[in-house]
Write an enzyme that holds these catalytic residues in place. Structure first.
Site, PDB file in Angstrom:
ATOM      1  N   LYS A  29       4.462   9.950   7.978  1.00 18.81           N
ATOM      2  CA  LYS A  29       4.270   9.406   9.325  1.00 18.81           C
ATOM      3  C   LYS A  29       5.263   9.961  10.363  1.00 18.81           C
ATOM      4  O   LYS A  29       5.148  11.107  10.754  1.00 18.81           O
ATOM      5  CB  LYS A  29       4.233   7.883   9.255  1.00 18.81           C
ATOM      6  CG  LYS A  29       2.984   7.447   8.427  1.00 18.81           C
ATOM      7  CD  LYS A  29       2.622   6.004   8.453  1.00 18.81           C
ATOM      8  CE  LYS A  29       1.294   5.800   7.742  1.00 18.81           C
ATOM      9  NZ  LYS A  29       1.291   4.855   6.646  1.00 18.81           N
ATOM     10  N   ASP A  35       9.560   2.934  -0.523  1.00 19.54           N
ATOM     11  CA  ASP A  35       8.503   3.654   0.186  1.00 19.54           C
ATOM     12  C   ASP A  35       8.705   3.453   1.681  1.00 19.54           C
ATOM     13  O   ASP A  35       8.298   2.443   2.257  1.00 19.54           O
ATOM     14  CB  ASP A  35       7.124   3.162  -0.263  1.00 19.54           C
ATOM     15  CG  ASP A  35       6.001   3.927   0.425  1.00 19.54           C
ATOM     16  OD1 ASP A  35       6.305   4.797   1.272  1.00 19.54           O
ATOM     17  OD2 ASP A  35       4.827   3.651   0.110  1.00 19.54           O
ATOM     18  N   TYR A  83       0.863  -1.186   0.000  1.00 23.57           N
ATOM     19  CA  TYR A  83       0.000   0.000   0.000  1.00 23.57           C
ATOM     20  C   TYR A  83       0.894   1.229   0.000  1.00 23.57           C
ATOM     21  O   TYR A  83       1.822   1.341   0.796  1.00 23.57           O
ATOM     22  CB  TYR A  83      -0.908   0.008   1.233  1.00 23.57           C
ATOM     23  CG  TYR A  83      -1.811   1.229   1.304  1.00 23.57           C
ATOM     24  CD1 TYR A  83      -2.916   1.345   0.453  1.00 23.57           C
ATOM     25  CD2 TYR A  83      -1.558   2.261   2.204  1.00 23.57           C
ATOM     26  CE1 TYR A  83      -3.742   2.458   0.508  1.00 23.57           C
ATOM     27  CE2 TYR A  83      -2.382   3.374   2.261  1.00 23.57           C
ATOM     28  CZ  TYR A  83      -3.472   3.472   1.410  1.00 23.57           C
ATOM     29  OH  TYR A  83      -4.280   4.577   1.460  1.00 23.57           O
TER      30      TYR A  83
END
Ligand SMILES: *Cc1c(COP(=O)(O)O)cnc(C)c1O
Length: 435
Positions: free
Chosen positions: A270, A242, A147
């Site tokens: 994040k 990522d 994801y």
């Protein structure tokens, strides 16, 4: 035992469903995969959250990984307060952007240039546009169960909430948007070799979570990421790591430092924003110079490099570097918990495989190791849901879906380990053997 009082959460959820689709702003928050009452949170402190009815939970969501320091860290809170007092957005450059760019480059020296955006989704979407612009090619390789946010081209066999909702694809995504997206199985080197053998010259980029966290926690097999580096380098394709989830979490230099990885571009989010909205993409200067205003790849943002987000990020990185033992402590906590939970499951006769990397873990309801998305999908999600509900009653909050990593903060200590294992012991006993 006495059922938890949840009147306010129930009422807020019901009222919100009138105004917000599903009552939420992000799908997993609706607890659809696990049932039970979606909790509405009023406050966090350290390793704990309090819901609108005053119930306390030991938190393993950690804002989906962002809150490595725990909630309401005093130093981060003070930095955000001070920044807000000076004005929250100007639409022109501020010194915090330069300071955070320097810090990010120090964490990963291969990040020669960086661009700040507002979310991980923007970071990956922009990095892929850049990779296509740089190579003049179109095909993007991603992995099943990976994801990378919700950009159209990435919504093919995606993990996280997309997997939880059982969506093979997403309505509203034009066929053309994913026509050049090639989805391969994760941790399967032969599949990657054959894709590059057939189409290597068309591949603009490979985007990969260096430790998969959005199909649950699935570490890379030894040598796999280095092999992806070799394949992309030979084919002239851009390798994008990522690190939105793993960056600044698995080490200060992320998975890149932990495993000694090489790539062309990196994406962050994040932890880098310390709980404020942030994303970033960066890497080789030769590629980054293609971004506007230097190059022809357009990308912009009204709130990009927002002063509050920069202040929260800088204070977070300060705190992470001040405590030399923090990473090792959180990793040990996670390993101890994983070992304890695994042992409890064996004794209770519940098939459970706990996988962990650094301060991320997932308890998969299967007796087999999970090395890819197909294996994750074979887990007993009903058993996970029952486990989740039982833990909530004990005041322990896991991410509300099997296909998510759980996150341990630097504020999870000895008392929290005891609390967590007492709760999991009870929850497993309530499930009964052989489920
Ligand atoms: C969370 C996440 C994203 C998306 O970030 P948002 O800020 O939610 O848009 C992208 N990639 C990975 C690996 C993530 O974990």
């Amino acid at each position: 035992m006495e059922a938890m009082k949840l009147d306010r959460s129930i009422q807020l959820q019901r009222q919100a469903e009138r105004f917000l689709p599903g009552g939420v702003d992000s799908p997993v928050r609706a607890f659809r995969a696990v049932g039970g009452t979606p909790r509405w949170i009023e406050r966090g402190d350290g390793a704990y959250l309090w819901d609108a009815d005053g119930n306390r939970y030991l938190d393993f969501i950690g804002s989906w990984g962002a809150m490595l320091l725990g909630h309401a860290d005093p130093q981060v809170t003070a930095a955000v307060r001070a920044a807000a007092a000076d004005g929250s957005s100007f639409g022109l450059s501020t010194p915090g952007e330069l300071a955070l760019a320097r810090r990010a480059a120090a964490a990963n020296p291969a990040v020669e240039m960086i661009r700040f955006v507002n979310s991980g989704t923007e970071a990956t979407m922009s990095a892929l546009r850049l990779a296509r612009g740089f190579t003049g090619r179109e095909v993007v390789v991603k992995f099943a169960g990976g994801y990378h946010g919700h950009a159209d081209l990435l919504l093919a066999e995606a993990g996280s909430g997309v997997a939880t909702l059982g969506l093979a694809s997403c309505a509203g995504v034009a066929a053309g948007a994913v026509a050049a997206t090639l989805v391969l199985p994760y941790n399967d080197l032969a599949a990657a070799e054959s894709a590059f053998g057939e189409r290597g010259g068309e591949i603009a980029a490979v985007i990969v979570e260096p430790v998969a966290g959005n199909m649950g926690c699935v570490p890379p097999e030894p040598g796999y990421l280095a092999a992806l580096r070799r394949l992309t380098a030979v084919a002239g394709a851009v390798l994008i790591l990522d690190e939105v989830m793993t960056g600044f979490r698995l080490a200060f230099g992320g998975a890149t430092e932990r495993f000694g990885l090489e790539a062309d571009l990196w994406t962050y989010g994040k932890v880098l924003g310390g709980g404020l909205p942030i994303g970033a993409y960066g890497g080789r200067a030769e590629i980054m110079r293609q971004v506007s205003p230097l190059g022809p790849v357009y990308q912009a943002g009204t709130l990009a490099g927002n002063p509050l987000a920069m202040a929260a990020g800088l204070a977070t990185l300060d705190r992470l570097q001040q405590d030399a033992e923090g990473y090792a402590r959180a990793e040990r906590w996670t390993a101890d918990f994983a070992a304890g939970l695994g042992e409890q499951a064996r004794r209770a006769g519940v098939p459970l495989t706990v996988q962990a990397e650094g301060s991320m873990f997932t308890a998969f309801f299967t007796d087999q190791p999970v090395r890819n998305f197909a294996a994750a999908q074979r887990c007993d999600t009903a058993a996970f849901a029952a486990f989740h509900r039982a833990l909530l009653e004990e005041g322990v909050l896991l991410p509300p879906a099997q296909f998510e990593a759980a996150f341990v903060s630097w504020r999870h200590g000895a008392a929290e380990l005891e609390l967590a294992l007492r709760a999991t012991g009870k929850a497993l006993a309530s499930l009964g053997p052989g489920i």
